[in-house]
Scaffold this motif. Structure first.
Motif, PDB file in Angstrom:
ATOM      1  N   PRO A   5     -17.502 -10.103 -33.182  1.00 43.34           N
ATOM      2  CA  PRO A   5     -17.529 -10.477 -34.599  1.00 43.34           C
ATOM      3  C   PRO A   5     -18.556  -9.684 -35.403  1.00 43.34           C
ATOM      4  O   PRO A   5     -18.283  -9.269 -36.523  1.00 43.34           O
ATOM      5  N   LYS A   6     -19.727  -9.478 -34.832  1.00 40.77           N
ATOM      6  CA  LYS A   6     -20.770  -8.810 -35.612  1.00 40.77           C
ATOM      7  C   LYS A   6     -20.455  -7.331 -35.845  1.00 40.77           C
ATOM      8  O   LYS A   6     -21.043  -6.705 -36.725  1.00 40.77           O
ATOM      9  N   MET A  50     -17.458 -13.634 -44.232  1.00 40.77           N
ATOM     10  CA  MET A  50     -16.676 -14.869 -44.292  1.00 40.77           C
ATOM     11  C   MET A  50     -17.436 -15.941 -45.068  1.00 40.77           C
ATOM     12  O   MET A  50     -18.644 -16.078 -44.919  1.00 40.77           O
ATOM     13  N   LEU A  61     -31.798  -9.967 -40.281  1.00 42.54           N
ATOM     14  CA  LEU A  61     -31.404  -9.875 -38.869  1.00 42.54           C
ATOM     15  C   LEU A  61     -30.952  -8.462 -38.528  1.00 42.54           C
ATOM     16  O   LEU A  61     -31.155  -7.989 -37.412  1.00 42.54           O
ATOM     17  N   ARG A  62     -30.323  -7.824 -39.492  1.00 46.86           N
ATOM     18  CA  ARG A  62     -29.828  -6.475 -39.250  1.00 46.86           C
ATOM     19  C   ARG A  62     -30.891  -5.423 -39.550  1.00 46.86           C
ATOM     20  O   ARG A  62     -30.591  -4.240 -39.636  1.00 46.86           O
ATOM     21  N   ARG A  82     -24.195 -14.626 -49.922  1.00 45.87           N
ATOM     22  CA  ARG A  82     -24.468 -14.176 -48.547  1.00 45.87           C
ATOM     23  C   ARG A  82     -23.376 -13.252 -48.053  1.00 45.87           C
ATOM     24  O   ARG A  82     -23.620 -12.353 -47.254  1.00 45.87           O
ATOM     25  N   ARG A 120     -23.467  -8.424 -47.731  1.00 44.12           N
ATOM     26  CA  ARG A 120     -23.055  -7.685 -46.527  1.00 44.12           C
ATOM     27  C   ARG A 120     -22.255  -6.441 -46.859  1.00 44.12           C
ATOM     28  O   ARG A 120     -22.039  -5.608 -45.990  1.00 44.12           O
TER      29      ARG A 120
END
Ligand code: ADP
Ligand code: ADP
Length: 229
Positions: free
Chosen positions: A76-77, A83, A106-107, A150, A154
């Motif tokens: 998924p990542k 989503m 996180l990334r 959010r 991305r």
């Protein structure tokens, strides 16, 4: 340019009876920048299909192809997908800014980049004045905007939305509908939107996929689906 092919997709949950498929023979070609709506009653397999595209559920049979590439086994990542869920899933102890920044932190995005992306999303969503607030100090519509934020930060070319408005009151639903349509225009994403609400399907979709008991009943423009004899 993003095209999604769902080639004869099936889903049987591990605990289900042998011939009990939550989704059967789902077959659809999604064009670049299309706004697709899956519509149908509760339990007909909309979420399951969306979650297979996100990689949150395994595909039992069939192929998921994104831009010509076989994606069934991609983590998924590593899918370039954002989503938005029905229940916002915001972190209550974090500010609006930190909620939107979380996935980027996180990334390991650097601070300036994170600020740039969050500020942009906040501006698009009218949340600039609320960045320092906690979710508890927001209205339902504002919380759902944070959840959209959010996803926006991305920068994903594919947006998946699972009943994003169903927790909102009727009036807010109508205005958020328009807002999501506007976002789609502005961000040029290929979008799949799940709802049980026919009005949402009719007003938002380029094409509607009507589902019933795990099967696709009809695929067409709102006109074709709702004005057909
Ligand atoms: P919808 O999104 O249209 O409401 P779902 O995709 O959630 O439908 O559910 C389709 C079918 O799969 C339903 O019969 C549901 O009970 C079943 N189902 C959904 N999630 C699971 C699961 N985690 N395990 C087993 N069965 C599930
Ligand atoms: P969040 O999106 O909640 O800020 P992450 O971006 O770190 O958190 O998501 C961690 C992983 O969980 C993702 O790589 C993906 O596997 C799954 N996931 C969580 N949220 C989403 C989402 N909005 N869309 C798709 N996958 C997600």
């Amino acid at each position: 340019m993003v095209e999604i092919d769902l080639n004869h997709i099936y889903k049987r949950y591990a605990n289900a009876e042998e011939n009990n498929y939550a989704v059967s023979d789902f077959d659809l070609h999604i064009k670049d920048k299309e706004f697709i709506v899956f519509v149908g009653p509760s339990g007909c397999g909309k979420s399951t299909t969306l979650r297979m595209i996100a990689g949150l559920e395994d595909i039992t049979k069939g192929e998921l192809i994104i831009d010509g590439k076989y994606e069934n086994d991609t983590a998924p990542k590593d899918r370039n997908i954002a989503m938005v869920f029905q229940n916002y899933a915001l972190y209550p102890h974090m500010t609006v800014f930190d909620n939107m920044a979380f996935g980027l932190k996180l990334r390991k995005y650097d601070k300036d980049k994170i600020k740039e992306k969050v500020d942009y999303a906040a501006k698009v969503l009218g949340l600039t004045e609320y960045l320092d607030r906690k979710p508890a100090a927001l209205s339902g519509g504002q919380r759902q905007r944070v959840a959209l934020g959010r996803a926006i930060v991305r920068d994903a070319p594919i947006f998946l939305m699972d009943e994003p408005l169903s927790n909102l009151d009727a009036k807010l639903r109508v205005s958020m509908r328009a807002e999501i349509a506007r976002l789609h225009q502005e961000l040029h994403t290929t979008t799949i939107y799940v709802t049980h609400d026919q009005t949402e399907a009719m007003t938002m979709a380029d094409r509607i996929v009507v589902m019933s008991m795990g099967e696709v009943q009809q695929i067409g423009t709102p006109k074709e689906v709702y004005e057909s004899p």
